[in-house]
Structure formats: structure tokens, C-alpha cells
Design a protein around this motif. Structure first.
Motif, PDB file in Angstrom:
ATOM      1  N   PHE A  61       0.862  -1.221   0.051  1.00 47.15           N
ATOM      2  CA  PHE A  61      -0.135  -0.065  -0.192  1.00 47.15           C
ATOM      3  C   PHE A  61       1.016   1.203   0.010  1.00 47.15           C
ATOM      4  CE2 PHE A  61      -2.343   3.359   2.513  1.00 47.15           C
ATOM      5  CZ  PHE A  61      -3.234   3.518   1.618  1.00 47.15           C
ATOM      6  N   SER A  62       0.557   2.135  -1.004  1.00 46.61           N
ATOM      7  CA  SER A  62       1.420   3.194  -0.911  1.00 46.61           C
ATOM      8  C   SER A  62       0.352   4.473  -0.277  1.00 46.61           C
ATOM      9  CB  SER A  62       1.658   3.785  -2.462  1.00 46.61           C
ATOM     10  OG  SER A  62       2.354   2.705  -3.065  1.00 46.61           O
ATOM     11  N   ALA A  63       1.228   5.625   0.059  1.00 45.95           N
ATOM     12  CA  ALA A  63       0.567   6.770   0.783  1.00 45.95           C
ATOM     13  C   ALA A  63       0.397   7.376  -0.655  1.00 45.95           C
ATOM     14  CB  ALA A  63       1.610   7.461   1.585  1.00 45.95           C
ATOM     15  N   PRO A  64      -0.788   8.530  -0.557  1.00 45.16           N
ATOM     16  CA  PRO A  64      -1.289   9.262  -1.629  1.00 45.16           C
ATOM     17  C   PRO A  64       0.065  10.082  -2.144  1.00 45.16           C
ATOM     18  CG  PRO A  64      -3.100   9.105  -0.037  1.00 45.16           C
ATOM     19  CD  PRO A  64      -1.766   8.447   0.475  1.00 45.16           C
ATOM     20  N   VAL A  65       0.906  10.603  -1.312  1.00 44.40           N
ATOM     21  CA  VAL A  65       1.947  11.533  -1.682  1.00 44.40           C
ATOM     22  C   VAL A  65       2.930  10.586  -2.388  1.00 44.40           C
ATOM     23  CG1 VAL A  65       3.320  10.874   0.465  1.00 44.40           C
ATOM     24  CG2 VAL A  65       3.397  13.267  -0.561  1.00 44.40           C
ATOM     25  N   ASP A  66       3.059   9.529  -2.235  1.00 43.09           N
ATOM     26  CA  ASP A  66       4.025   8.583  -3.121  1.00 43.09           C
ATOM     27  C   ASP A  66       3.364   8.422  -4.666  1.00 43.09           C
ATOM     28  OD1 ASP A  66       5.650   8.417  -1.043  1.00 43.09           O
ATOM     29  OD2 ASP A  66       4.737   6.463  -0.312  1.00 43.09           O
ATOM     30  N   LEU A  67       2.193   8.837  -4.814  1.00 47.51           N
ATOM     31  CA  LEU A  67       1.767   8.510  -6.224  1.00 47.51           C
ATOM     32  C   LEU A  67       1.647   9.605  -7.150  1.00 47.51           C
ATOM     33  CD1 LEU A  67      -1.656   6.416  -5.213  1.00 47.51           C
ATOM     34  CD2 LEU A  67       0.870   5.540  -5.698  1.00 47.51           C
ATOM     35  N   VAL A  68       2.143  10.887  -6.439  1.00 50.45           N
ATOM     36  CA  VAL A  68       2.359  12.135  -7.165  1.00 50.45           C
ATOM     37  C   VAL A  68       3.663  12.064  -8.344  1.00 50.45           C
ATOM     38  CG1 VAL A  68       2.757  14.378  -7.169  1.00 50.45           C
ATOM     39  CG2 VAL A  68       1.023  13.448  -5.563  1.00 50.45           C
ATOM     40  N   GLY A  69       3.221  12.525  -9.481  1.00 53.47           N
ATOM     41  CA  GLY A  69       4.252  12.541 -10.579  1.00 53.47           C
ATOM     42  C   GLY A  69       3.674  13.354 -11.707  1.00 53.47           C
ATOM     43  N   PRO A  70       4.759  13.551 -12.562  1.00 55.14           N
ATOM     44  CA  PRO A  70       4.237  14.243 -13.706  1.00 55.14           C
ATOM     45  C   PRO A  70       2.864  13.728 -14.139  1.00 55.14           C
ATOM     46  CG  PRO A  70       6.481  13.615 -13.891  1.00 55.14           C
ATOM     47  CD  PRO A  70       5.863  12.897 -12.814  1.00 55.14           C
ATOM     48  N   GLY A  71       1.984  14.740 -14.620  1.00 58.59           N
ATOM     49  CA  GLY A  71       0.631  14.358 -15.045  1.00 58.59           C
ATOM     50  C   GLY A  71      -0.566  14.123 -14.005  1.00 58.59           C
ATOM     51  N   THR A  72       0.006  14.549 -12.728  1.00 63.91           N
ATOM     52  CA  THR A  72      -1.177  14.251 -11.747  1.00 63.91           C
ATOM     53  C   THR A  72      -2.198  15.127 -12.095  1.00 63.91           C
ATOM     54  OG1 THR A  72       0.467  13.545 -10.058  1.00 63.91           O
ATOM     55  CG2 THR A  72      -1.624  14.440  -9.168  1.00 63.91           C
ATOM     56  N   PRO A  73      -3.337  14.759 -12.193  1.00 69.13           N
ATOM     57  CA  PRO A  73      -4.606  15.600 -12.443  1.00 69.13           C
ATOM     58  C   PRO A  73      -4.853  16.604 -11.091  1.00 69.13           C
ATOM     59  CG  PRO A  73      -5.268  13.468 -11.834  1.00 69.13           C
ATOM     60  CD  PRO A  73      -3.829  13.498 -11.730  1.00 69.13           C
ATOM     61  N   PRO A  74      -5.812  17.712 -11.644  1.00 67.07           N
ATOM     62  CA  PRO A  74      -5.999  18.640 -10.322  1.00 67.07           C
ATOM     63  C   PRO A  74      -6.725  17.699  -9.163  1.00 67.07           C
ATOM     64  CG  PRO A  74      -6.872  19.215 -12.460  1.00 67.07           C
ATOM     65  CD  PRO A  74      -6.081  17.921 -12.594  1.00 67.07           C
ATOM     66  N   LEU A  75      -6.031  18.376  -8.077  1.00 67.24           N
ATOM     67  CA  LEU A  75      -6.546  17.436  -6.870  1.00 67.24           C
ATOM     68  C   LEU A  75      -7.296  18.549  -5.772  1.00 67.24           C
ATOM     69  CD1 LEU A  75      -6.185  14.966  -4.723  1.00 67.24           C
ATOM     70  CD2 LEU A  75      -4.278  16.492  -4.034  1.00 67.24           C
ATOM     71  N   LEU A  76      -8.313  18.088  -5.104  1.00 64.31           N
ATOM     72  CA  LEU A  76      -8.885  18.875  -4.080  1.00 64.31           C
ATOM     73  C   LEU A  76      -8.643  17.824  -3.178  1.00 64.31           C
ATOM     74  CD1 LEU A  76     -10.511  20.958  -2.508  1.00 64.31           C
ATOM     75  CD2 LEU A  76     -12.658  19.671  -3.493  1.00 64.31           C
ATOM     76  N   ALA A  77      -8.131  18.338  -1.772  1.00 62.83           N
ATOM     77  CA  ALA A  77      -8.011  17.545  -0.646  1.00 62.83           C
ATOM     78  C   ALA A  77      -8.969  18.104   0.404  1.00 62.83           C
ATOM     79  CB  ALA A  77      -6.671  17.305  -0.081  1.00 62.83           C
ATOM     80  N   VAL A  78      -9.926  17.177   0.820  1.00 61.25           N
ATOM     81  CA  VAL A  78     -10.855  17.621   1.856  1.00 61.25           C
ATOM     82  C   VAL A  78     -10.417  16.935   3.244  1.00 61.25           C
ATOM     83  CG1 VAL A  78     -13.167  17.714   2.435  1.00 61.25           C
ATOM     84  CG2 VAL A  78     -12.443  17.697  -0.003  1.00 61.25           C
ATOM     85  N   HIS A  79     -10.154  17.755   4.047  1.00 58.25           N
ATOM     86  CA  HIS A  79      -9.882  17.234   5.598  1.00 58.25           C
ATOM     87  C   HIS A  79     -10.334  18.126   6.590  1.00 58.25           C
ATOM     88  CE1 HIS A  79      -6.389  14.163   6.688  1.00 58.25           C
ATOM     89  NE2 HIS A  79      -7.315  14.529   7.754  1.00 58.25           N
ATOM     90  N   SER A  80     -10.990  17.181   7.813  1.00 63.83           N
ATOM     91  CA  SER A  80     -11.267  17.904   8.788  1.00 63.83           C
ATOM     92  C   SER A  80     -10.159  17.983   9.771  1.00 63.83           C
ATOM     93  CB  SER A  80     -12.247  16.716   9.575  1.00 63.83           C
ATOM     94  OG  SER A  80     -12.638  17.271  10.837  1.00 63.83           O
ATOM     95  N   ARG A  81      -9.896  19.066  10.468  1.00 60.48           N
ATOM     96  CA  ARG A  81      -8.822  19.348  11.315  1.00 60.48           C
ATOM     97  C   ARG A  81      -8.585  18.474  12.324  1.00 60.48           C
ATOM     98  NH1 ARG A  81      -9.302  24.629   8.902  1.00 60.48           N
ATOM     99  NH2 ARG A  81     -11.036  25.244  10.301  1.00 60.48           N
ATOM    100  N   PRO A  82      -9.771  18.145  13.269  1.00 62.53           N
ATOM    101  CA  PRO A  82      -9.614  17.266  14.199  1.00 62.53           C
ATOM    102  C   PRO A  82      -9.453  15.771  14.068  1.00 62.53           C
ATOM    103  CG  PRO A  82     -11.880  18.374  14.088  1.00 62.53           C
ATOM    104  CD  PRO A  82     -11.296  18.833  13.063  1.00 62.53           C
ATOM    105  N   ASP A  83      -9.614  15.436  12.587  1.00 60.99           N
ATOM    106  CA  ASP A  83      -9.504  13.864  12.254  1.00 60.99           C
ATOM    107  C   ASP A  83      -8.418  13.325  13.123  1.00 60.99           C
ATOM    108  OD1 ASP A  83      -9.223  11.428  11.016  1.00 60.99           O
ATOM    109  OD2 ASP A  83      -9.558  12.611   9.016  1.00 60.99           O
ATOM    110  N   THR A  84      -8.506  12.240  13.812  1.00 60.45           N
ATOM    111  CA  THR A  84      -7.550  11.529  14.324  1.00 60.45           C
ATOM    112  C   THR A  84      -7.326  10.009  13.695  1.00 60.45           C
ATOM    113  OG1 THR A  84      -9.314  10.585  15.725  1.00 60.45           O
ATOM    114  CG2 THR A  84      -8.010  12.515  16.496  1.00 60.45           C
ATOM    115  N   VAL A  85      -8.034   9.728  12.708  1.00 61.81           N
ATOM    116  CA  VAL A  85      -7.971   8.721  11.743  1.00 61.81           C
ATOM    117  C   VAL A  85      -6.825   8.724  10.743  1.00 61.81           C
ATOM    118  CG1 VAL A  85      -8.981   6.873  10.082  1.00 61.81           C
ATOM    119  CG2 VAL A  85     -10.396   7.972  11.952  1.00 61.81           C
ATOM    120  N   VAL A  86      -6.883   9.845  10.033  1.00 60.62           N
ATOM    121  CA  VAL A  86      -5.820  10.458   9.114  1.00 60.62           C
ATOM    122  C   VAL A  86      -5.158  11.561   9.688  1.00 60.62           C
ATOM    123  CG1 VAL A  86      -5.396  10.943   6.635  1.00 60.62           C
ATOM    124  CG2 VAL A  86      -6.980   9.010   7.323  1.00 60.62           C
TER     125      VAL A  86
END
Length: 86
Positions: A1-26
């Protein structure tokens, strides 16, 4: 399993990351890292962070619903992003 950050490279499409600040899971730093990596690679990435209603992911209107829906403000932000990029 790879972390999303490890999948970034040339041609990565536009990304919207949605994150709750108090998240303790991620850790919210995961979203910060992937957004930064996409931007450094020359791509478009945005972070939509918010104070969620709980310390889980904090994105659902009702956590245990059989067909959960995202919080309305998240749905609206995603719709705006898709309208801009698709």
C-alpha cells in the motif's frame, strides 16, 4: 500500500484534498503533504480544511447512516472544484 503522496508525479490531475482538522484517523499533515507535492510537481492542488464535528473523519452528516451523505459544505466545495476543472 502506498501513501497518496507517493503517487504524485508528472501529469497528476488537479486535486482537491478535503480534511477535517480534528481528524484522528488520518493526520491532516497527510493532506498538507500531498497538496504540497502536487504543487511542487507543477500541478494544481487545493486543500479544503474545516473544523469537523468529531475526531473521526468528520465529513458525514450522520456517521452511521446506511447511505451517509457528506456534509453540505463539503458537497458544495467539491461541486465548485469539479465545475472549475471538468
Amino acid at each position: 500500500f502506498s501513501a497518496p503522496v507517493d503517487l504524485v508525479g508528472p501529469g497528476t490531475p488537479p486535486l482537491l484534498a478535503v480534511h477535517s482538522r480534528p481528524d484522528t484517523v488520518v493526520d491532516p499533515a497527510e493532506s498538507d503533504a500531498v497538496v504540497e507535492r502536487v504543487q511542487k510537481a507543477g500541478g494544481h492542488a487545493e486543500l479544503y480544511s474545516f473544523d469537523g464535528p468529531d475526531n473521526l473523519h468528520g465529513i458525514w452528516q450522520v456517521q452511521d447512516a446506511p447511505r451517509p451523505r457528506l456534509l453540505t459544505h463539503i458537497e458544495d466545495r467539491i461541486a465548485g472544484f469539479l465545475t472549475e476543472w471538468i
